[in-house]
Design a protein around this motif. Structure first.
Motif, PDB file in Angstrom:
ATOM      1  N   TYR A 149       5.730  -1.859 -10.110  1.00 37.88           N
ATOM      2  CA  TYR A 149       6.499  -3.098 -10.311  1.00 37.88           C
ATOM      3  C   TYR A 149       5.597  -4.314 -10.069  1.00 37.88           C
ATOM      4  CZ  TYR A 149      10.158  -6.591  -9.069  1.00 37.88           C
ATOM      5  OH  TYR A 149      10.953  -7.715  -8.981  1.00 37.88           O
ATOM      6  N   LYS A 161      14.441  -7.829  -8.585  1.00 35.68           N
ATOM      7  CA  LYS A 161      14.691  -6.793  -7.588  1.00 35.68           C
ATOM      8  C   LYS A 161      15.683  -5.744  -8.087  1.00 35.68           C
ATOM      9  CE  LYS A 161      13.781  -6.408  -3.588  1.00 35.68           C
ATOM     10  NZ  LYS A 161      14.610  -6.722  -2.442  1.00 35.68           N
ATOM     11  N   MET A 162      16.663  -6.166  -8.897  1.00 33.95           N
ATOM     12  CA  MET A 162      17.656  -5.196  -9.350  1.00 33.95           C
ATOM     13  C   MET A 162      17.066  -4.152 -10.300  1.00 33.95           C
ATOM     14  SD  MET A 162      20.046  -5.745  -7.397  1.00 33.95           S
ATOM     15  CE  MET A 162      21.077  -4.383  -7.973  1.00 33.95           C
ATOM     16  N   TYR A 164      14.340  -2.754  -9.718  1.00 28.18           N
ATOM     17  CA  TYR A 164      13.783  -1.784  -8.778  1.00 28.18           C
ATOM     18  C   TYR A 164      14.878  -0.998  -8.058  1.00 28.18           C
ATOM     19  CZ  TYR A 164      11.773  -0.197  -4.325  1.00 28.18           C
ATOM     20  OH  TYR A 164      11.409   0.552  -3.238  1.00 28.18           O
ATOM     21  N   LEU A 165      15.901  -1.714  -7.579  1.00 23.83           N
ATOM     22  CA  LEU A 165      16.969  -1.029  -6.835  1.00 23.83           C
ATOM     23  C   LEU A 165      17.891  -0.246  -7.767  1.00 23.83           C
ATOM     24  CD1 LEU A 165      18.065  -3.617  -4.108  1.00 23.83           C
ATOM     25  CD2 LEU A 165      16.785  -1.491  -3.769  1.00 23.83           C
TER      26      LEU A 165
END
Lengths: 168, 168
Positions: A149, A161-162, A164-165
């Motif tokens: 990332y 971030k979303m 990744y999560l």
């Protein structure tokens, strides 16, 4: 409600790889839109002596297939580490997902206390299943997904971030 | 051997923060040795629209104190987010560790099925304890520790994977 090893391995690994796959797709789309040779991203690094993007994906997949196989007590599928393009990296992730999907809850039952042996710098190191998962496999997985990332973010790919999560 | 929520939270969080602390110490030592203003590292980022090092440490500590407190059903300790130096970041990590050390196994017992509520972009989102830990808190923790590591590596600090994985 008891916690099973399956719950804290297979769906967690699958989700992280799904997110990694989506992150790579955004990288590939960005390269195409900006007419950047995709190999620039594939070979990009955060530091000259860190691994490039392709190797980050290889190690992330190794972390989860190694962990799942060791806990299940079966052979670790061996991949060749020859990926040099986004489609090839996606294929590696897909092969890893197929392997994870083949693991059953029964195969992992009680593996929290199972002894697993890792080769670390040429030495055999023994772990119990749960500390191996919590202290080695999971941090290692997230290290390499995050670094993939970070490499793409550093190169201007629009990720948040979303990505990744992820969801599930 | 049953798996407890305590086992897969507190010692795991503590180890990740110990490693983060050691990584920051190497960053501070490198700045001193090379006569680099430490604030250069503290304010460094992987991409212009990513958070700088100080914020990575703040969020990593927030991830674990928030998770531990929510699972235990107690108030989350609030820190001010004003750290601008390596010693202040270390102090924040130490305060977080002290809070984690205050949590008992009994407080987390059965929290795998507990409903926790997170505020995500202004909306209340409900999770059960275990998916919250596996799908949000742990990946988030490792994201920010890895990004802190990557920022320092990108700036020439000599770190290796073992600094991140650590012992115990």
């Amino acid at each position: 409600m008891a916690i099973s090893m399956y719950q804290i391995t297979i769906p967690v690994f699958t989700r992280a790889l799904n997110n990694l796959s989506a992150i790579l797709n955004k990288g590939a789309a960005h390269a195409e839109a900006k007419k950047i040779d995709p190999s620039v991203f594939i070979n990009s690094r955060i530091a000259p002596d860190m691994f490039p993007l392709a190797r980050q994906v290889q190690i992330a997949t190794d972390a989860v297939k190694g962990c799942a196989a060791r806990l299940a007590g079966i052979d670790i599928p061996s991949f060749e580490d020859t990926e040099t393009s986004f489609p090839q990296l996606q294929e590696r992730i897909a092969k890893t997902q197929a392997f994870l999907n083949s693991i059953t809850e029964a195969q992992l039952e009680g593996s929290e206390g199972k002894t697993v042996t890792l080769k670390i710098r040429g030495n055999d190191v023994e772990f119990k299943g749960l500390p191996y998962l919590s202290g080695v496999a999971l941090p290692n997985l997230y290290f390499h997904v995050t670094t993939a990332y970070a490499i793409l973010r550093h190169n201007g790919v629009e990720l948040g971030k979303m990505d990744y999560l992820g969801g599930n």
